[in-house]
Design an enzyme around this catalytic site. Structure first.
Site, PDB file in Angstrom:
ATOM      1  N   ASP A 188     -42.284 -29.638 -90.126  1.00  0.00           N
ATOM      2  CA  ASP A 188     -41.601 -30.739 -89.445  1.00  0.00           C
ATOM      3  C   ASP A 188     -40.208 -30.885 -90.055  1.00  0.00           C
ATOM      4  O   ASP A 188     -40.064 -31.188 -91.243  1.00  0.00           O
ATOM      5  CB  ASP A 188     -42.410 -32.032 -89.631  1.00  0.00           C
ATOM      6  N   ASP A 216     -38.414 -29.817 -83.108  1.00  0.00           N
ATOM      7  CA  ASP A 216     -38.300 -29.905 -84.565  1.00  0.00           C
ATOM      8  C   ASP A 216     -39.623 -29.796 -85.316  1.00  0.00           C
ATOM      9  O   ASP A 216     -39.665 -30.059 -86.523  1.00  0.00           O
ATOM     10  CB  ASP A 216     -37.597 -31.210 -84.958  1.00  0.00           C
ATOM     11  N   GLU A 217     -40.689 -29.393 -84.649  1.00  0.00           N
ATOM     12  CA  GLU A 217     -41.945 -29.226 -85.377  1.00  0.00           C
ATOM     13  C   GLU A 217     -42.824 -28.183 -84.707  1.00  0.00           C
ATOM     14  O   GLU A 217     -42.747 -27.951 -83.503  1.00  0.00           O
ATOM     15  CB  GLU A 217     -42.694 -30.558 -85.510  1.00  0.00           C
TER      16      GLU A 217
END
Length: 360
Positions: free
Chosen positions: A10, A105-106
């Site tokens: 993350d 983003d993860e």
């Protein structure tokens, strides 16, 4: 399936961190990426300096400005975020092809069998984090465990720039001491319901039977029962076709006030737009859901060829759909807004499309 080795990566305050990386003058300052604080925009992301003031994503930009008067507001640059996300994804595929992006983003990585022939998922997580920092200049947090739920919880445990490992023999104790609001998959509404039941920690949840949880929470009850005991057999799926994306809210009291309902729909449009933008997707169909005070639920949908635009576009269409219901003539207890029929390229793959956050 406790023989699996799953890493959840993350990125730390991703949008804001990209902005601070690209403009060194912003480093150390409270940065808020999102809508105009003078309008009805929302916060898409914020730096950790801004979070200290209570700012968080999906918050109205105007409120964020009041909480953090010295914040620097920036419009999102989604192409820059997507380009960085693609660079990060290329790092992941050096280790495994079993990569499931959860958003820009993860991502989850199954490294049970990996391209480095390294039996230590912890060692791989350290190496991946170091490579991401070296290549992009950005920090990330990672969680390592034997299933997706625990890997996700672990990555949240020591942010920013942290690494947390939950081994099989540690899982029950870790979950028992975890506040119920920290459980991935348990939102604010469910958290409130659980606390009303006396469920405040993982240990409390583990004491509840599957019958009681299913009665209270429907199908989700079985999932809550399983994760409270450290079980989650969901595989890491390299490609998962998304059918819909939406938000809904149960009103604090039934209402026939049309202005209030329009305000709620406006808020939902901002949240759905922000979520779609973060995931890099666009859709052709917008659906409004209405549940009346007698619990009857209806939906109204609209589809167009060129796709649905930003939050302002969604709000305009949603108001027209709401007029096709009996909302206002009948009292309403729940409103929802969702996107579906996602734009795709030939072969049925989703095509990332930039959506705009509302700048009024």
């Amino acid at each position: 399936m406790q023989g699996r080795k799953i890493i959840h990566v993350d990125m730390d305050a991703f949008f804001a961190s990209v902005e601070q990386r690209d403009d060194p003058s912003l480093r150390g300052k409270p940065v808020i990426v999102g809508g105009d604080p003078g309008g009805r925009g929302v916060v898409a992301a914020c730096s950790y300096e801004a979070r200290k003031y209570g700012v968080h994503s999906a918050m109205p930009a105007g409120r964020a400005a009041r909480l953090c008067p010295g914040a620097v507001f920036l419009r999102p640059r989604f192409e820059a975020y997507r380009e960085t996300s693609r660079t990060i994804a290329s790092v992941f595929t050096d280790y495994t092809d079993l990569v499931e992006p959860a958003s820009l983003d993860e991502a989850y990585l199954d490294v049970t069998v990996n391209k480095k022939n390294n039996p230590s998922a912890t060692s791989l997580a350290r190496e991946i984090r170091a490579r991401i920092l070296d290549i992009t200049g950005l920090t990330c947090s990672a969680g390592v465990s034997y299933n997706k739920f625990l890997a996700k919880v672990a990555s949240d445990h020591n942010k920013p720039n942290g690494l947390t490992v939950i081994r099989p023999e540690e899982a029950r104790a870790f979950i028992a001491a975890l506040p119920i609001g920290k459980f991935h998959g348990i939102g604010k509404v469910t958290e409130r319901k659980m606390k009303q039941m006396g469920v405040h920690m993982g240990a409390d949840l583990a004491r509840r039977s599957i019958e009681e949880l299913t009665e209270k929470f429907g199908k989700a009850g079985a999932y809550y029962h399983a994760i409270a005991r450290g079980f989650d057999e969901r595989p890491v799926e390299p490609f998962r076709e998304r059918k819909s994306l939406g938000k809904e809210v149960t009103l604090s009291e039934d209402t026939d006030d049309e202005r209030m309902m329009e305000s709620v729909i406006s808020g939902l449009a901002s949240l759905v737009s922000e979520s779609a933008a973060k995931k890099g997707i666009a859709a052709r169909t917008l659906t409004v859901k209405v549940r009346y005070s007698d619990f009857e639920s209806i939906t109204r949908s609209f589809t167009r060829a060129e796709g649905i635009g930003d939050a302002a576009d969604m709000l305009y269409l949603a108001k027209a759909l709401l007029e096709k219901t009996e909302a206002g003539k009948r009292k309403v207890r729940l409103l929802g807004l969702s996107l579906s029929n996602f734009e795709s390229e030939e072969g049925g793959q989703r095509r990332p499309v930039q959506l705009k956050l509302p700048f009024y």
